[in-house]
Design a protein around this motif. Structure first.
Motif, short mmCIF file in Angstrom:
data_model
loop_
_atom_site.label_atom_id
_atom_site.label_comp_id
_atom_site.label_asym_id
_atom_site.label_seq_id
_atom_site.Cartn_x
_atom_site.Cartn_y
_atom_site.Cartn_z
N SER A 103 0.84 -1.19 0.00
CA SER A 103 0.00 0.00 0.00
C SER A 103 0.87 1.23 0.00
CB SER A 103 -0.89 -0.01 1.24
OG SER A 103 -1.42 1.29 1.46
N VAL A 104 0.48 2.24 -0.77
CA VAL A 104 1.26 3.47 -0.78
C VAL A 104 1.11 4.18 0.56
CG1 VAL A 104 1.54 5.70 -1.88
CG2 VAL A 104 1.05 3.73 -3.25
N GLN A 106 5.06 -5.92 -5.12
CA GLN A 106 4.98 -4.95 -6.21
C GLN A 106 5.74 -3.69 -5.84
OE1 GLN A 106 0.52 -4.81 -6.64
NE2 GLN A 106 1.07 -4.96 -8.77
N THR A 107 6.30 -3.02 -6.85
CA THR A 107 6.89 -1.72 -6.59
C THR A 107 5.74 -0.71 -6.45
OG1 THR A 107 6.99 -0.98 -8.89
CG2 THR A 107 8.81 -2.32 -8.08
N LEU A 108 6.05 0.42 -5.82
CA LEU A 108 5.00 1.41 -5.60
C LEU A 108 4.49 1.96 -6.93
CD1 LEU A 108 6.32 3.24 -2.44
CD2 LEU A 108 4.73 1.35 -2.63
N THR A 109 5.37 2.02 -7.94
CA THR A 109 4.91 2.47 -9.26
C THR A 109 3.90 1.50 -9.83
OG1 THR A 109 7.24 2.96 -9.54
CG2 THR A 109 5.79 3.51 -11.36
N GLU A 110 4.16 0.18 -9.62
CA GLU A 110 3.21 -0.80 -10.13
C GLU A 110 1.88 -0.71 -9.40
OE1 GLU A 110 5.32 -4.47 -9.61
OE2 GLU A 110 6.75 -3.96 -11.17
N LEU A 111 1.93 -0.35 -8.11
CA LEU A 111 0.70 -0.19 -7.35
C LEU A 111 -0.14 0.94 -7.91
CD1 LEU A 111 1.66 -0.45 -3.60
CD2 LEU A 111 0.16 -1.94 -4.87
N GLU A 112 0.56 2.02 -8.30
CA GLU A 112 -0.17 3.21 -8.75
C GLU A 112 -0.45 3.20 -10.23
OE1 GLU A 112 2.11 6.67 -7.20
OE2 GLU A 112 0.38 6.67 -5.87
N ALA A 113 0.03 2.18 -10.94
CA ALA A 113 -0.10 2.19 -12.40
C ALA A 113 -1.57 2.14 -12.79
CB ALA A 113 0.64 0.99 -12.99
N ARG A 126 12.76 0.86 -1.28
CA ARG A 126 11.40 1.19 -0.89
C ARG A 126 11.32 2.59 -0.30
NH1 ARG A 126 7.02 -1.81 -2.55
NH2 ARG A 126 5.46 -2.02 -0.93
N GLU A 147 11.54 5.10 -3.05
CA GLU A 147 10.29 5.15 -3.81
C GLU A 147 9.25 5.97 -3.08
OE1 GLU A 147 9.03 1.34 -6.22
OE2 GLU A 147 9.81 0.76 -4.27
N ILE A 148 9.09 5.71 -1.78
CA ILE A 148 8.01 6.39 -1.07
C ILE A 148 8.33 7.87 -0.87
CG2 ILE A 148 8.81 5.75 1.26
CD1 ILE A 148 5.18 6.16 0.06
N ILE A 165 7.25 9.51 -3.97
CA ILE A 165 5.79 9.64 -4.04
C ILE A 165 5.32 10.75 -3.12
CG2 ILE A 165 3.66 8.45 -3.42
CD1 ILE A 165 4.73 5.98 -4.65
N TYR A 194 12.67 0.81 -11.84
CA TYR A 194 11.41 0.73 -11.10
C TYR A 194 10.61 2.02 -11.14
CZ TYR A 194 12.53 -3.88 -9.27
OH TYR A 194 12.80 -5.21 -9.14
N ASP A 195 11.01 2.98 -12.01
CA ASP A 195 10.16 4.15 -12.14
C ASP A 195 9.01 3.86 -13.10
OD1 ASP A 195 11.92 5.97 -14.74
OD2 ASP A 195 11.99 3.85 -14.20
N PRO A 201 6.32 0.58 -14.31
CA PRO A 201 5.91 -0.74 -13.81
C PRO A 201 6.65 -1.83 -14.57
CG PRO A 201 4.01 0.62 -14.41
CD PRO A 201 5.22 1.36 -14.87
N LEU A 240 6.32 -5.57 -13.53
CA LEU A 240 5.47 -6.76 -13.56
C LEU A 240 4.03 -6.34 -13.35
CD1 LEU A 240 7.59 -9.03 -11.20
CD2 LEU A 240 7.66 -8.95 -13.68
#
Lengths: 184, 160
Positions: A56-57, A102-109, B105, B108-109, B112, B146-147, B149, B151
């Motif tokens: 979750s983001v 999942q990466t956070l980008t994949e979550l938000e895709a 991680r 990444e956050i 965001i 990882y910027d 998606p 998978l």
């Protein structure tokens, strides 16, 4: 400090957590629901203290790793202890996927769900429109000839003028009786 | 008004001040820089204390992964972008507990958290973190690919 010790101890013994530590005080531990997470390492508090994995983001650090520390992952863990500069990009990515699903980008895709939604809405709209047309064409009969026949309509209008229907503000008020024709 | 914990001029050493003063950053930041050189309002003192507290927390030598995650979770739940100093301390803490995935991680956050000002804040963040990243051998999420998606996972609610 007691709570820290209990936490580490629990992590080391096994991955089925059956007791929890009361928040901020000594005292007997409170029993939790038994959670079966396999051999996955408990690594954090998670979103709410429950021992589960959720991406979750809003809560990006789940309580457990995603994969168990077996096989290739175990080999990578030993490499992780050493210099990170010596690891290849693929190894780093494998380590990431071992800890996270999942990466956070994949979550938000974007999911493209809006296309399904738009399509279904338009389908519903068109069903409604076809329903209206069916009612108009099939359910309702033809209009009576007092409406469709022009001569009959003219006769009705002339009668309404003679009767002076709504002479103040309505129908006959628009007719000029002195000149004998409609007002401009 | 959003509390903007990210600042261009720290309250600590003169050396840092000298280096940062030479860096041109985004317009919002440079405006604040001029203000802060002149006066320390109570809001900046609170920010400085906040940063120092979190940096000290992550700099603890005996920190463990649980605490890094809890600290970072609390930090990203707040309405602010963490100061690069705090992020660098967190990355070094990850190195001490030998957890590489956690560094990615965290980065990444933090990106965001920059939300719609990411084009102004993120380059600054990378610039400030570069020494730490190079020293520890941490790749940015962009460098790992990882910027975008990588998978895809089917939505569990769509599986029938």
């Amino acid at each position: 400090m007691a709570s820290l010790a209990t936490r580490r101890l629990l992590r080391e013994i096994g991955q089925v957590q059956v007791v929890g530590v009361r928040f901020g005080s000594a005292g007997p531990p409170i029993p939790l629901q038994k959670v079966n997470i396999g051999k996955r390492e408990i690594v954090g508090f998670g979103n709410n203290g429950e021992i589960n994995y959720v991406d979750s983001v809003m809560s990006p650090f789940p309580a457990i790793r995603f994969k168990e520390d077996v096989g290739e992952v175990a080999a990578l863990r030993t490499k992780e202890q050493g210099d990170w500069k010596k690891m290849t990009k693929e190894e780093k990515k494998a380590l990431y996927r071992a800890s996270f699903c999942q990466t956070l980008t994949e979550l938000e895709a974007p999911t493209g769900e809006w296309k399904s939604v738009t399509g279904l809405v338009l389908l519903g709209l068109s069903l409604g429109l076809w329903g209206y047309l069916w009612v108009k064409w099939v359910v309702y009969g033809d209009m009576p000839d007092t409406i469709t026949n022009d001569e009959k309509r003219k006769a009705q209008i002339e009668r309404m003028i003679a009767l002076r229907v709504n002479p103040v503000e309505g129908f006959a008020s628009k007719y000029d009786y002195e000149k004998g024709k409609w007002k401009e | 008004m959003l509390r903007f914990a990210l600042r261009t001029v720290p309250r600590l050493s003169a050396i840092r001040t000298a280096t940062r003063a030479q860096q041109t950053v985004m317009s919002v930041g440079s405006l604040r820089m001029q203000q802060q050189v002149r006066l320390m309002s109570s809001e900046n003192l609170a920010d400085a204390e906040f940063d120092a507290r979190y940096e000290a927390f992550f700099n603890r030598p005996d920190i463990d992964g649980w605490e890094i995650r809890k600290g970072m979770s609390d930090l990203v739940q707040m309405d602010l972008v963490p100061d690069p100093i705090i992020v660098a301390a967190a990355l070094r803490a990850c190195r001490r507990v030998n957890d590489y995935a956690l560094t990615t991680r965290i980065l990444e956050i933090v990106k965001i958290k920059c939300a719609d000002q990411v084009n102004e804040i993120w380059p600054y963040m990378i610039q400030e973190l570069k020494p730490t990243l190079d020293e520890l051998g941490i790749l940015l999420p962009e460098e790992m690919g990882y910027d975008q998606p990588e998978l895809a996972l089917p939505n569990p609610y769509d599986i029938h």
